[in-house]
Design an enzyme around this catalytic site. Structure first.
Site, mmCIF file in Angstrom:
data_model
loop_
_atom_site.group_PDB
_atom_site.id
_atom_site.type_symbol
_atom_site.label_atom_id
_atom_site.label_comp_id
_atom_site.label_asym_id
_atom_site.label_seq_id
_atom_site.Cartn_x
_atom_site.Cartn_y
_atom_site.Cartn_z
ATOM 1 N N ARG A 85 25.439 11.218 -16.031
ATOM 2 C CA ARG A 85 25.531 9.880 -16.185
ATOM 3 C C ARG A 85 25.369 9.402 -14.683
ATOM 4 O O ARG A 85 26.031 8.974 -14.215
ATOM 5 C CB ARG A 85 26.109 8.931 -17.531
ATOM 6 C CG ARG A 85 25.515 8.796 -18.784
ATOM 7 C CD ARG A 85 24.298 8.208 -18.645
ATOM 8 N NE ARG A 85 24.270 8.020 -20.269
ATOM 9 C CZ ARG A 85 24.199 8.106 -21.639
ATOM 10 N NH1 ARG A 85 25.362 6.385 -21.401
ATOM 11 N NH2 ARG A 85 24.508 7.946 -22.413
ATOM 12 N N ARG A 101 24.709 -7.209 -25.766
ATOM 13 C CA ARG A 101 25.775 -6.258 -25.834
ATOM 14 C C ARG A 101 26.972 -6.630 -25.426
ATOM 15 O O ARG A 101 27.449 -8.342 -24.460
ATOM 16 C CB ARG A 101 25.999 -4.680 -24.806
ATOM 17 C CG ARG A 101 24.931 -3.849 -25.065
ATOM 18 C CD ARG A 101 25.169 -2.269 -24.423
ATOM 19 N NE ARG A 101 24.127 -1.114 -25.113
ATOM 20 C CZ ARG A 101 23.817 -0.256 -24.783
ATOM 21 N NH1 ARG A 101 25.169 0.051 -23.509
ATOM 22 N NH2 ARG A 101 23.970 0.394 -25.166
ATOM 23 N N ARG A 159 21.502 3.070 -14.481
ATOM 24 C CA ARG A 159 22.187 3.992 -14.843
ATOM 25 C C ARG A 159 21.060 5.155 -15.548
ATOM 26 O O ARG A 159 20.350 4.452 -16.001
ATOM 27 C CB ARG A 159 23.212 4.259 -15.687
ATOM 28 C CG ARG A 159 22.907 3.492 -17.459
ATOM 29 C CD ARG A 159 22.779 4.989 -18.829
ATOM 30 N NE ARG A 159 22.668 4.068 -19.182
ATOM 31 C CZ ARG A 159 22.207 4.239 -20.875
ATOM 32 N NH1 ARG A 159 21.322 4.997 -20.712
ATOM 33 N NH2 ARG A 159 22.095 3.860 -21.559
ATOM 34 N N THR A 194 18.418 7.264 -28.087
ATOM 35 C CA THR A 194 18.005 5.873 -27.741
ATOM 36 C C THR A 194 17.919 6.133 -26.578
ATOM 37 O O THR A 194 17.282 5.435 -25.858
ATOM 38 C CB THR A 194 18.915 5.078 -28.078
ATOM 39 O OG1 THR A 194 20.351 5.623 -27.241
ATOM 40 C CG2 THR A 194 19.416 4.463 -29.993
ATOM 41 N N GLU A 198 28.451 -1.475 -25.219
ATOM 42 C CA GLU A 198 28.442 -1.592 -26.656
ATOM 43 C C GLU A 198 29.163 -1.404 -27.808
ATOM 44 O O GLU A 198 30.101 -1.218 -27.530
ATOM 45 C CB GLU A 198 27.502 0.083 -26.833
ATOM 46 C CG GLU A 198 26.706 0.349 -28.039
ATOM 47 C CD GLU A 198 25.949 1.600 -27.591
ATOM 48 O OE1 GLU A 198 26.798 2.907 -26.949
ATOM 49 O OE2 GLU A 198 24.995 2.019 -27.609
ATOM 50 N N ARG A 252 18.704 2.536 -18.327
ATOM 51 C CA ARG A 252 19.597 1.134 -18.646
ATOM 52 C C ARG A 252 19.679 0.534 -17.839
ATOM 53 O O ARG A 252 20.963 0.767 -16.893
ATOM 54 C CB ARG A 252 20.639 1.494 -19.656
ATOM 55 C CG ARG A 252 21.554 0.201 -20.585
ATOM 56 C CD ARG A 252 21.791 0.622 -21.739
ATOM 57 N NE ARG A 252 23.563 0.468 -21.222
ATOM 58 C CZ ARG A 252 23.911 -0.770 -21.310
ATOM 59 N NH1 ARG A 252 23.539 -2.390 -21.424
ATOM 60 N NH2 ARG A 252 25.497 -1.252 -20.774
ATOM 61 N N CYS A 273 21.405 11.523 -27.445
ATOM 62 C CA CYS A 273 20.584 10.487 -28.361
ATOM 63 C C CYS A 273 19.455 9.919 -28.174
ATOM 64 O O CYS A 273 18.775 10.153 -27.248
ATOM 65 C CB CYS A 273 21.855 9.118 -27.994
ATOM 66 S SG CYS A 273 21.464 7.764 -29.194
ATOM 67 N N GLU A 286 29.004 10.816 -23.409
ATOM 68 C CA GLU A 286 27.955 11.053 -24.277
ATOM 69 C C GLU A 286 26.441 12.255 -23.660
ATOM 70 O O GLU A 286 25.996 13.228 -24.446
ATOM 71 C CB GLU A 286 26.458 10.027 -24.513
ATOM 72 C CG GLU A 286 26.028 10.268 -25.534
ATOM 73 C CD GLU A 286 25.583 8.702 -25.562
ATOM 74 O OE1 GLU A 286 26.074 8.089 -25.827
ATOM 75 O OE2 GLU A 286 24.628 8.673 -25.517
#
Ligand SMILES: Nc1ncnc2c1ncn2[C@@H]1O[C@H](COP(=O)(O)OP(=O)(O)OP(=O)(O)O)[C@@H](O)[C@H]1O
Ligand SMILES: NC(=[NH2+])NCCC[C@H](N)C(=O)O
Length: 355
Positions: free
Chosen positions: A228, A308, A125, A272, A313, A279, A270, A224
């Site tokens: 995505r 994870r 993703r 990260t 997560e 990811r 975020c 988020e």
């Protein structure tokens, strides 16, 4: 200047954090000097240090604990974001520049587990933010709806394997929603880390999911991140999964302008997820290695991988299935981020076979 009520809340939150045994990067890097230097700052959206750290203050079990309410926060609150970014993304320094986008030669990746012994499924993703809009905490309900419109209209132009349908969360039955979550296609609802960051306002307005018929290409809208983009399928054929994502992103970015920064790469809510935002993960069963969870994590981190649970997560493994992915997303190309997962998983499988 930041108003007295906000300053008091900020001070109270920081005292609570500092009295805790939180393992978050926020606690590690929010020193007295950094706090004093940032406590009175604001972005042009009026975002304060409190907006950045409130999730980590409320959720002391955060690994990271900080979000950027708007892209400017990465600059205004750089004294805090930079060391966190450096720690998370393997030494990406404040003087470093994220490399230009490079998907590399997709043909050079293969199938991680042709015999189907270990890898249950593979997913890659990336996240994208739409130019001209701030992140979740600063969006109005009208903006959410406008963005959802733009996304669904744009995606309705996709063709071939990517052709699909946009399903708004508004009006979706609870059963359908839960089934999509259980099947690992849809984001969960009520994420306390996002809620505390003020990222779930007006829910479910403007939120939705697009997917093709086979559910091998999916787009999340306004969870988020604004977008995505996800490619996934059963088994270990990373080449096919990656190729599909690259084709989709190349097509979509011609239709929607995305926010990109010279130093930070693609911008996300975020820290990260900055940079490539990629990811790449497998759902994998490694019963011998996973007999000792701490050992699995230790070996995985040697290959820069993150472990994870099965539902993603902050969840636990179910039926021995772990989600293992590349951890860092910055300071390397898209191809290298995916290759990091590919090489690391190949090593883990080798070790599992040797035990
Ligand atoms: N390889 C995979 N195969 C099947 N499902 C997967 C795989 N990797 C992740 N998922 C599923 O994707 C969903 C989202 O997971 P999760 O939230 O951890 O990651 P993410 O979407 O990459 O975003 P973030 O890192 O922001 O949390 C979950 O249902 C998770 O089980
Ligand atoms: N989905 C993410 N952005 N994950 C990374 C961090 C999540 C959460 N804020 C934490 O600190 O644990």
């Amino acid at each position: 200047m930041v108003n007295t009520a906000t300053l008091e809340k900020l001070q109270g939150g920081v005292s609570k954090l500092q009295a805790s045994d939180s393992k978050s990067l926020l606690l590690k890097y929010l020193t007295r000097e950094v706090f004093d230097a940032l406590k009175n700052k604001k972005t042009s959206f009026n975002s304060t240090l409190l907006d950045c750290i409130q999730s980590g203050v409320e959720n002391l079990d955060s690994g990271v604990g900080i979000y950027a309410p708007d892209a400017e926060a990465y600059v205004v609150f750089a004294d805090l974001f930079d060391p966190i970014i450096e720690d998370y993304h393997n030494g990406f320094k404040k003087t470093d520049k994220h490399p230009p986008k490079n998907w590399g030669d997709v043909e050079t990746l293969g199938n991680l587990d042709p015999a189907g012994e270990f890898v249950v499924s593979t997913r890659v993703r990336c996240g994208r933010s739409m130019e001209g809009y701030p992140f979740n905490p600063c969006l109005t309900e009208a903006q959410y709806k406008e963005m959802e419109d733009k996304v669904s209209t744009t995606l309705s132009g996709l063709e071939g394997e990517l052709k699909g349908t946009f399903y708004p969360l508004t009006g979706m039955s609870k059963e359908t929603q839960q089934q999509l979550i259980d099947d690992h296609f849809l984001f969960k609802e009520g994420d306390r880390f996002l809620q505390a960051a003020n990222a779930c306002r007006f829910w479910p307005s403007g939120r939705g999911i697009y997917h093709n018929e086979n559910k091998t290409f999916l787009v999340w809208c306004n969870e988020e991140d604004h977008l995505r983009l996800i490619s996934m399928q059963m088994g270990g054929d990373l080449k096919q999964v990656y190729k599909r994502l690259v084709t989709a992103v190349n097509d979509i970015e011609k239709r929607i302008p995305f926010s990109h920064d010279d130093r930070l790469g693609f911008l996300t809510f975020c820290p990260t997820n900055l940079g490539t935002t990629v990811r790449a993960s497998v759902h994998i069963k490694l019963p011998k290695l996973a007999a000792d969870k701490a050992k699995l994590e230790e070996i995985a981190s040697k290959y820069h991988l993150q472990v994870r649970g099965t539902r993603g997560e902050h969840t636990e493994a179910e039926g021995g299935v772990y989600d293992i992915s590349n951890k860092r997303r910055m300071g390397l190309t898209e191809y290298d981020a995916v290759k990091e997962m590919y090489d690391g998983i190949a090593e883990l499988i080798k070790i599992e076979k040797s035990l």
